[in-house]
Design an enzyme around this catalytic site. Structure first.
Site, PDB file in Angstrom:
ATOM      1  N   LEU A  64      -2.331   0.402  -3.213  1.00 30.03           N
ATOM      2  CA  LEU A  64      -2.846   0.994  -4.450  1.00 30.03           C
ATOM      3  C   LEU A  64      -4.370   1.101  -4.409  1.00 30.03           C
ATOM      4  O   LEU A  64      -5.026   0.453  -3.592  1.00 30.03           O
ATOM      5  CB  LEU A  64      -2.385   0.130  -5.627  1.00 30.03           C
ATOM      6  CG  LEU A  64      -0.851   0.090  -5.799  1.00 30.03           C
ATOM      7  CD1 LEU A  64      -0.422  -1.070  -6.682  1.00 30.03           C
ATOM      8  CD2 LEU A  64      -0.343   1.415  -6.341  1.00 30.03           C
ATOM      9  N   PRO A  65      -4.958   1.900  -5.324  1.00 33.65           N
ATOM     10  CA  PRO A  65      -6.401   2.148  -5.228  1.00 33.65           C
ATOM     11  C   PRO A  65      -7.289   0.896  -5.385  1.00 33.65           C
ATOM     12  O   PRO A  65      -8.172   0.674  -4.566  1.00 33.65           O
ATOM     13  CB  PRO A  65      -6.669   3.146  -6.367  1.00 33.65           C
ATOM     14  CG  PRO A  65      -5.366   3.811  -6.621  1.00 33.65           C
ATOM     15  CD  PRO A  65      -4.316   2.780  -6.320  1.00 33.65           C
ATOM     16  N   THR A  93      -7.145  -2.480  -0.551  1.00 30.72           N
ATOM     17  CA  THR A  93      -8.432  -3.181  -0.448  1.00 30.72           C
ATOM     18  C   THR A  93      -8.894  -3.467  -1.871  1.00 30.72           C
ATOM     19  O   THR A  93      -9.185  -2.525  -2.626  1.00 30.72           O
ATOM     20  CB  THR A  93      -9.485  -2.302   0.258  1.00 30.72           C
ATOM     21  OG1 THR A  93      -9.002  -1.952   1.549  1.00 30.72           O
ATOM     22  CG2 THR A  93     -10.803  -3.043   0.401  1.00 30.72           C
ATOM     23  N   LYS A 168     -11.915  -8.464   5.415  1.00 30.86           N
ATOM     24  CA  LYS A 168     -12.085  -7.003   5.360  1.00 30.86           C
ATOM     25  C   LYS A 168     -13.479  -6.630   4.827  1.00 30.86           C
ATOM     26  O   LYS A 168     -14.191  -5.810   5.410  1.00 30.86           O
ATOM     27  CB  LYS A 168     -10.980  -6.430   4.458  1.00 30.86           C
ATOM     28  CG  LYS A 168     -11.203  -5.047   3.937  1.00 30.86           C
ATOM     29  CD  LYS A 168     -10.623  -3.992   4.823  1.00 30.86           C
ATOM     30  CE  LYS A 168     -11.015  -2.620   4.323  1.00 30.86           C
ATOM     31  NZ  LYS A 168     -10.660  -1.557   5.196  1.00 30.86           N
ATOM     32  N   LYS A 243     -17.178   1.767  -1.778  1.00 31.13           N
ATOM     33  CA  LYS A 243     -16.231   0.894  -2.495  1.00 31.13           C
ATOM     34  C   LYS A 243     -16.223  -0.506  -1.857  1.00 31.13           C
ATOM     35  O   LYS A 243     -16.318  -1.520  -2.551  1.00 31.13           O
ATOM     36  CB  LYS A 243     -14.826   1.502  -2.433  1.00 31.13           C
ATOM     37  CG  LYS A 243     -13.760   0.592  -3.014  1.00 31.13           C
ATOM     38  CD  LYS A 243     -12.338   1.025  -2.716  1.00 31.13           C
ATOM     39  CE  LYS A 243     -11.369  -0.084  -3.142  1.00 31.13           C
ATOM     40  NZ  LYS A 243      -9.975   0.198  -2.864  1.00 31.13           N
TER      41      LYS A 243
END
Ligand code: NAD
Length: 294
Positions: A64-65, A93, A168, A243
């Site tokens: 998902l976003p 993420t 990450k 982001k």
């Protein structure tokens, strides 16, 4: 295995298709009818909701976003729909704090959950060559590992819940700062009269060498083929780099860590994205830096 897959966008579409290709019974859901249709064409079965997809599943994968979508889908739908024996795998993420909160809420309901963000873009998602960095207990990792292995080339246990997201964003903070530094060095070298290829030949075998230089050189015609050779199209979008840098800055504030280079990289990528270049590859920032110095 019966697997629920929620979030069939640019990344999730290819990942769900690879699970179906590997022989799993994939029950898919996305708010977008178009995305769902693509997944059905790729061998998944359409479900009417995230909860319906999760019923009877042995594993649930979400792609998902952002954190708010993940928290809402797990809290409002998945937690009450899944079997206690299922493993919950979030590959989105998202921020470290939300990832930890979702894992704690899962544990409170007696469920196993991991955060498993990916390295690799849409090409790797389609090809099944992603790298997964996984946060969660050893038992949860053991359950998630073979599901992830059908979508990637490497599955690495990073540590406890949230450790996958931490790995990450630390990696991508390093990459963002390193790319800007590589661009700066090429631009300065040129202004000092050095031929870019000559600078590459020297620096790529000297202590300034980096992935941004030798695998993903931001100058066209120098080093192996990279997005710079395609007018900075494809590759890793600057908007996604921004982001990840913002997530890194949030995590740094929450952990009281001093990250001045990461902060500067976030500022510069925000400026680059604001100039309308958010969908261009992140190495395209060299053009903005070049203009700034002119
Ligand atoms: P995307 O926007 O293409 O896909 C997200 C999908 O989630 C959309 O299809 C949307 O309809 C769906 N969705 C949103 N809310 C939903 C809900 N409540 N229920 C069901 N479906 C819902 O995004 P993407 O590029 O596939 O990225 C997904 C995640 O992967 C993001 O967290 C991103 O940061 C990360 N990521 C992306 C890339 C990349 O190159 N695109 C690389 C690495 C990681």
């Amino acid at each position: 295995m019966r697997i629920a897959f929620i979030g069939l966008g640019n990344m999730g579409g290819g990942m769900a298709a690879n699970l179906a290709k590997a022989g799993h019974d994939v029950r898919a859901f996305d708010l977008s009818a178009e995305a769902l249709e693509r997944a059905v064409k790729a061998g998944c079965l359409a479900a009417d909701s995230a909860a319906a997809a999760a019923e009877g599943a042995e594993a649930v994968v979400t792609m998902l976003p952002a954190g708010r979508h993940v928290e809402a889908v797990y809290t409002d739908e998945l937690f009450d729909a899944v079997d206690k024996a299922a493993v919950l795998i979030d590959c989105s993420t998202i921020d470290v704090d939300t990832a930890k909160r979702v894992a704690e809420a899962a544990a409170a309901k007696g469920l196993m959950a991991v955060d498993a963000p990916v390295s690799g873009g849409i090409g790797a998602a389609n090809a099944g060559t992603l790298t997964f960095m996984v946060g969660g207990s050893q038992a949860a990792f053991d359950r998630a590992e073979h599901v992830l292995a059908d979508m990637g080339k490497a599955v690495i246990h990073a540590g406890v819940s949230g450790a996958g997201q931490a790995a990450k964003i630390c990696n991508n903070m390093l990459l963002g700062a390193e790319m800007i530094a590589t661009c700066e060095a090429f631009l300065l070298a040129q202004k000092l009269g050095l031929d870019p290829q000559t600078f590459y030949d020297i620096s790529s075998v000297s202590s300034g060498q980096s992935w941004s230089m030798t695998t993903y050189c931001p100058l066209p015609g120098v080093g192996p083929e990279s997005p710079a050779d395609r007018d900075y199209q494809g590759g890793f979008a600057a908007g996604l780099m921004l982001k990840d840098l913002r997530l890194a800055m949030e995590a740094a504030a929450s952990a009281n860590a001093d990250t001045p280079m990461g902060a500067r990289a976030a500022e510069l990528y925000a400026r680059y994205v604001d100039s309308g270049e958010g969908t261009r590859d992140f190495s395209g920032i060299i053009r903005m830096l070049d203009k700034a110095e002119a």
